[in-house]
Design an enzyme around this catalytic site. Structure first.
Site, short mmCIF file in Angstrom:
data_model
loop_
_atom_site.label_atom_id
_atom_site.label_comp_id
_atom_site.label_asym_id
_atom_site.label_seq_id
_atom_site.Cartn_x
_atom_site.Cartn_y
_atom_site.Cartn_z
N ARG A 180 -3.18 0.87 -6.12
CA ARG A 180 -1.77 1.05 -5.76
C ARG A 180 -1.20 2.33 -6.37
NH1 ARG A 180 -2.75 -1.74 -1.59
NH2 ARG A 180 -3.28 -3.91 -2.02
N GLU A 303 -5.60 -14.12 -8.10
CA GLU A 303 -6.24 -13.27 -7.08
C GLU A 303 -7.73 -13.05 -7.37
OE1 GLU A 303 -2.50 -10.70 -5.44
OE2 GLU A 303 -3.61 -9.82 -7.11
N ASP A 377 6.15 -10.68 -5.22
CA ASP A 377 5.28 -9.56 -5.60
C ASP A 377 5.94 -8.22 -5.29
OD1 ASP A 377 3.15 -7.98 -6.32
OD2 ASP A 377 1.90 -8.48 -4.59
N GLU A 405 4.46 0.25 -4.13
CA GLU A 405 3.50 -0.52 -3.35
C GLU A 405 4.10 -1.08 -2.07
OE1 GLU A 405 0.59 -4.43 -3.97
OE2 GLU A 405 1.76 -3.65 -5.64
#
Length: 710
Positions: A180, A303, A377, A405
């Site tokens: 990112r 994740e 997020d 992002e």
């Protein structure tokens, strides 16, 4: 007093030499490539102001011979030389009646820790602090004041940081990429370290110290165990050796399974004695190599990253194991609360609260739980995370994202201070009115012993550091707010513009207005009315139709829930009931669609397409209004930017101009994707006052697919 040996050592410092080279270059060249950030120190054009400063600063004196105070002296000499055109000598004993700057450590004074005080006494400017770092911060504060050409008497006062740990989190990988990251490759040249240290490392440290940042995590939270090898610890030590000269501690993200992957153990269970011993031994090794090491940042059971839950243990079990290993060295564990499971029946919004609130009070005293500003997020707009206020026994740190992002990468101009402040000023109501997120984070609401604010760094190898020149303001704003969260986005923007772009009052006002409106403009064409941003593999291209993934919460349709009846995620009692995680007035206002502020409407409610809103339009009409107005407003940004051309460096002006042109094209891309896709559910025409998109939905989908495969 300063020794000859000390002066010789600082004169040979690569960062000092580079700083002098830049000051010389800025006097002979007009084009500005953005490298100097907000530390330009250019000659003051106003002769009266310049002469006043020359008379006020005839010398610099200090009794502190340490490296940090030495950099404070270097910065003052370089800054005053650039601003006034005069060399300012460093003296042991000032001449009678001479005016100058005196730096003094005063541990019993009012300015303690990282704080400082600036006073005018007998014609001298006195900077006092309880630590060398405080002297450095005070010196930068004085220079920041002078760079804005302000009267010297207005600099008098004290300043203390609101938050103890003010950090950048780098998502940099050992092979030189940045997850990112949109400003080139990593700053850290691991293949050259530790033997070769890039002079840029000094300028990175200078820039951070100038805005009060005192910690940096140098590697990605999706961590490689490689960073815990002796080879890489030596490389990290070389960086730490530079950073500590500017009052900055170095931290590492760690791979929780390192005892298995690196140590060869059969398990990484945090309650296993051999695992605990492995971490204790590794921490001892780290502190032998980096004596002032700050601690660990951990992403676990998120994740796909390993963590204590792999062994039936809790987040507290994992954090406390590391905390015990670090405790005797003064190190801290920063444990990220960004966790969510692939449950098709669950609401990802609720995940962090459900996992961490039951653990409140069970974390070791040197653990900070780091919470993203919102519950999902880093979306363009989110309500504040419900964790804030609901863990009174566990220090909660704030995590913001400077790298954009979900805010257009380094293409779209989005000033993020309003994002930061919107969260900080939100009232949790957990202890009644005034229980703001800011008071949670600074520790004043729950008496936290540790406080932390972190920003995911937007720096990279691009010459101007951040890709988009205006994205430098987000790095700057984060540091200023981490030090003092009561500052307004307007104050910070105007300060940054004067330090970086221009002093012309009309143009300062124009650029500031662009900055203040930029976030709302982006939200307008991207995620209006609380329309949650669809997930895509690139996090960049519009893809609201995306409905296939290995897990439901990695699809777009999971978030916006568009159907023939309406749009939005019902988080009331009739839906996921995520609103139950909030307290008092916050929940009361949000749970009723009639009182819910429009910016959060679709975050909490599934609203019928024909529902009339407070604007007088129905939902579909209001969405169209915001999509079209947002995209058209980029044209306004272009016109405003053109107005300031005469007072902006031509290289910077041209860079921003071309990015605004691309931003407008992509704003239309986003607008068309959303409008054409949602229209298949709303089954209403685009209001006649707006031009219908020239592309079909299928054509937009093809353009997105072409972007995603390149």
């Amino acid at each position: 007093m300063l020794s000859v040996k000390f002066l010789f050592r600082t004169a040979k410092n690569p960062g000092w030499l580079l700083l002098l080279a830049f000051l010389a270059a800025c006097k002979t060249a007009y084009a500005d490539d953005g490298y100097r950030l907000w530390l330009k120190y250019e000659l003051i054009g106003n002769a009266a102001v310049r002469e006043d400063y020359i008379k006020s600063f005839r010398f610099i004196a200090t009794t502190d011979t340490g490296a940090v105070a030495g950099h404070a002296v270097q910065e003052l000499r370089a800054g005053l030389s650039g601003l006034t055109g005069k060399q300012i000598p460093l003296v042991k004993t000032p001449e009678p009646n001479a005016k100058g700057i005196i730096l003094a450590i005063s541990p019993r004074g009012q300015a303690s820790g990282d704080g400082f005080a600036i006073n005018l006494q007998a014609g001298n400017t006195i900077i006092t602090a309880g630590s060398p770092a405080g002297l450095l911060y005070g010196s930068f504060a004085l220079l920041r004041h002078l760079q804005q050409h302000l009267p010297l008497e207005k600099v008098v006062g004290e300043s203390h940081p609101k938050v103890q740990l003010r950090m950048l989190n780098h998502w940099d990988n050992p092979e030189g990429t940045i997850e990112r990251g949109y400003a080139g490759s990593s700053l850290w040249k691991w293949y050259e370290l530790p033997e070769t240290t890039d002079p840029r490392y000094y300028d990175y440290a200078r820039a951070n110290a100038s805005i009060g940042i005192n910690g940096t995590v140098v590697n990605n939270v999706n961590a490689s165990a490689r960073f815990l090898t002796t080879e890489y610890l030596q490389k990290v030590a070389a960086l730490a050796g530079i950073f500590r000269q500017y009052g900055i501690k170095t931290y590492l993200s760690v791979h929780f399974a390192a005892p298995k992957t690196l140590g060869g153990l059969k398990t990484s269970d945090p309650l296993d004695p051999e695992v605990r011993k492995w971490w204790a031994d590794k921490v001892k090794e780290i502190y032998r190599i980096i004596p002032d090491f700050g601690g660990f940042l951990v992403k676990a059971n998120s994740e796909g990253e390993p963590g204590p839950q792999d062994y039936g243990r809790t987040h507290a079990d994992g954090a406390n194991m590391l905390a015990q290993a670090l405790e005797s060295f003064g190190g801290v564990v920063i444990w990220r609360a960004f966790v969510y499971k692939a449950d098709p029946a669950a609401d990802r919004f609720k995940a962090a609260y459900e996992e961490f609130v039951p653990l409140d009070g069970r974390f070791a005293k040197n653990v900070i739980v780091q919470v993203k500003n919102g519950p999902i997020d880093f979306q363009p707009r989110e309500p504040f995370s419900p964790l804030f206020g609901n863990m009174p026994k566990t220090p909660l740190g704030m995590e913001y994202q400077l790298t954009q992002e979900y805010l257009g990468f380094a293409t779209h101009w989005v000033y993020e201070a309003p994002v930061f402040k919107e969260c900080l000023d939100s009232d949790t109501y957990v202890n009644g009115k005034g229980s703001t997120v800011a008071r949670v984070v600074d520790g004043s609401l729950h008496n936290y012993p540790l406080t932390c604010m972190a920003g995911v760094a937007n720096t990279g190898s691009d010459r101007n550091w951040t890709g988009h020149p205006m994205a430098q303001a987000n790095w700057y704003a984060f540091g200023r707010l981490a030090w003092n969260h009561t500052l307004s986005p307007e104050t910070i923007a105007e300060e940054w513009i004067r330090l970086t772009l221009t002093h012309r009052a009309e143009d300062v006002a124009t650029v500031s207005e662009i900055m203040q409106r930029s976030r709302e403009i982006y939200v307008g064409y991207n995620t209006p009315l609380g329309l949650s941003r669809p997930w895509t593999g690139s996090h960049y291209a519009p893809e609201p139709w995306q409905n296939r993934s290995s897990r439901p919460d990695w699809t777009a349709v999971y978030y916006h829930r568009a159907d023939s009846l309406g749009l939005g995620f019902d988080r009331t009692a009739s839906g996921s009931n995520a609103l139950q995680q909030y307290s008092g007035r916050a929940r009361e206002v949000w749970q009723d669609p009639r009182t819910c502020p429009l910016p959060y409407l679709l975050w909490f409610h599934h609203v019928p397409w024909t529902q009339k809103l407070g604007t007088g339009r129905n939902l579909w009409e209001e969405l169209c209004n915001r999509f079209y107005t947002g995209a058209d407003s980029v044209l306004w940004m272009q016109r405003q930017w053109t107005r300031v051309q005469p007072s902006i460096d031509p290289e910077i002006f041209a860079n921003v101009k071309t990015r605004l042109a691309k931003q407008y094209r992509e704003a239309i891309w986003w607008r068309d994707a959303w409008v054409l896709y949602l229209q298949t559910f709303a089954r209403q025409p685009v209001p006649a006052i707006y031009a219908r998109p020239t592309r079909t939905l299928e054509e937009v989908r093809k353009s997105v697919n072409a972007y995603l495969i390149r």
